[in-house]
Write a protein that holds these residues in place. Structure first.
Motif, short mmCIF file in Angstrom:
data_model
loop_
_atom_site.label_atom_id
_atom_site.label_comp_id
_atom_site.label_asym_id
_atom_site.label_seq_id
_atom_site.Cartn_x
_atom_site.Cartn_y
_atom_site.Cartn_z
N GLU A 1 0.83 -1.21 0.00
CA GLU A 1 0.00 0.00 0.00
C GLU A 1 0.86 1.26 0.00
O GLU A 1 0.62 2.19 -0.77
CB GLU A 1 -0.92 0.00 1.22
CG GLU A 1 -1.87 1.19 1.25
CD GLU A 1 -2.83 1.15 2.44
OE1 GLU A 1 -3.44 2.20 2.71
OE2 GLU A 1 -2.95 0.08 3.07
N LYS A 2 1.89 1.27 0.85
CA LYS A 2 2.77 2.44 0.91
C LYS A 2 3.67 2.52 -0.32
O LYS A 2 4.04 3.61 -0.77
CB LYS A 2 3.61 2.40 2.18
CG LYS A 2 2.82 2.67 3.45
CD LYS A 2 3.71 2.78 4.66
CE LYS A 2 2.91 3.14 5.92
NZ LYS A 2 3.77 3.25 7.11
N LYS B 1 1.70 4.26 -2.93
CA LYS B 1 1.63 5.68 -2.61
C LYS B 1 2.93 6.40 -3.00
O LYS B 1 2.90 7.46 -3.63
CB LYS B 1 1.36 5.86 -1.12
CG LYS B 1 1.43 7.29 -0.62
CD LYS B 1 1.19 7.35 0.87
CE LYS B 1 1.44 8.75 1.42
NZ LYS B 1 2.85 9.17 1.29
N ASP C 1 3.94 9.30 -5.79
CA ASP C 1 4.68 10.52 -5.47
C ASP C 1 5.87 10.72 -6.41
O ASP C 1 6.19 11.85 -6.81
CB ASP C 1 5.18 10.48 -4.02
CG ASP C 1 4.05 10.63 -3.01
OD1 ASP C 1 2.94 11.02 -3.41
OD2 ASP C 1 4.28 10.34 -1.82
#
Length: 259
Positions: A186-187, A190, A194
């Motif tokens: 999940e990170k 993300k 970015d």
């Protein structure tokens, strides 16, 4: 090139044809604003392809298709009593005059950046609550990111120097690598987002349109891979039976043709 009189005559001819088609053609009579939407999107992408290929003859044809859709929407609008082609032309003309006070008013500007900043300020004065209201929700994510950054930069929310943006790119890549090591999916997603967002921002600072750049790379890859496929086929081979190193031989040859 045609005179303004010839241009107006050509446009009037198109309006007359649209009136006739709407009255007599079963397919044209059936169309609605909603039914034309996906076709308009397709035509826009075809125009974008022609522009990237720098095919002026094809650009002319695709612009004709887009113009037809504008005229079609105007005709449907007039049937609903909502607007017609004159309303559309006057609306955009009024907007252009209002958004260019440095041409039609007494505002002074020194460069393109000041024009863009005035543009965003004027839109807020016209009643928009956010400079980002004009970014369509359905835009592809890469183009949307680029437009978001353009718009906030227009009101001064921006980096000062390109090297600052590049440092941000490197920072985001480091954070991405950290989450990959942590195996946090999940990170990782993300942080990957970015990285893309910061790279798109950096592209703006170095004068590169990220959508055009990526599409040109897509086209280059397609051309090279199809060269590889054709070369392998001519030798009576199958890609599925070849090793990666064997395919690389043909791939390297393709680079001489498609750079």
């Amino acid at each position: 090139m045609y005179t303004r009189k010839n241009q107006l005559e050509a446009f009037n001819r198109l309006l007359d044809i649209m009136d006739e088609l709407r009255e007599k053609c079963p397919w044209d009579k059936k169309q609605t604003l909603e039914s034309l939407r996906h076709l308009t999107i397709e035509e826009t992408y075809e125009l974008a392809d022609a522009i990237l290929d720098n095919d002026l003859e094809e650009i002319k044809k695709e612009l004709g298709d887009v113009l037809l859709h504008i005229v079609f929407y105007a005709k449907i609008g007039s049937e609903k009593g909502a607007f017609d082609i004159a309303d559309i032309a006057n609306s955009i003309s009024d907007k252009l005059i209002n958004r260019h006070p440095h041409i039609y008013g007494d505002i002074k500007v020194n460069n393109e950046e000041e024009v863009k900043q005035n543009w965003e300020k004027l839109k807020l004065k016209e009643g928009k609550n956010s400079v980002l209201e004009g970014v369509p929700k359905s835009l592809p994510a890469l183009i949307k990111a680029s437009r978001i950054q353009d718009k906030v930069a227009g009101v001064g929310f921006d980096w000062e120097e390109p090297h600052q943006v590049w440092e941000k790119v490197q920072e985001e890549i480091s954070e991405l690598n950290e989450e990959i090591k942590n195996k946090n999916q999940e990170k990782t997603e993300k942080e990957f987002g970015d990285v893309l967002f910061s790279m798109i921002n950096y592209a703006r600072f170095i004068g590169v349109n990220p959508e055009n750049a990526l599409e040109k790379t897509n086209k280059k890859f397609i051309n090279r891979f199809q060269f590889l496929e054709e070369a392998v086929k001519k030798e009576g081979k199958e890609l599925s039976d070849m090793t990666l190193s064997e395919m690389d031989v043909y791939w390297e040859k393709s680079k001489a043709y498609f750079k």
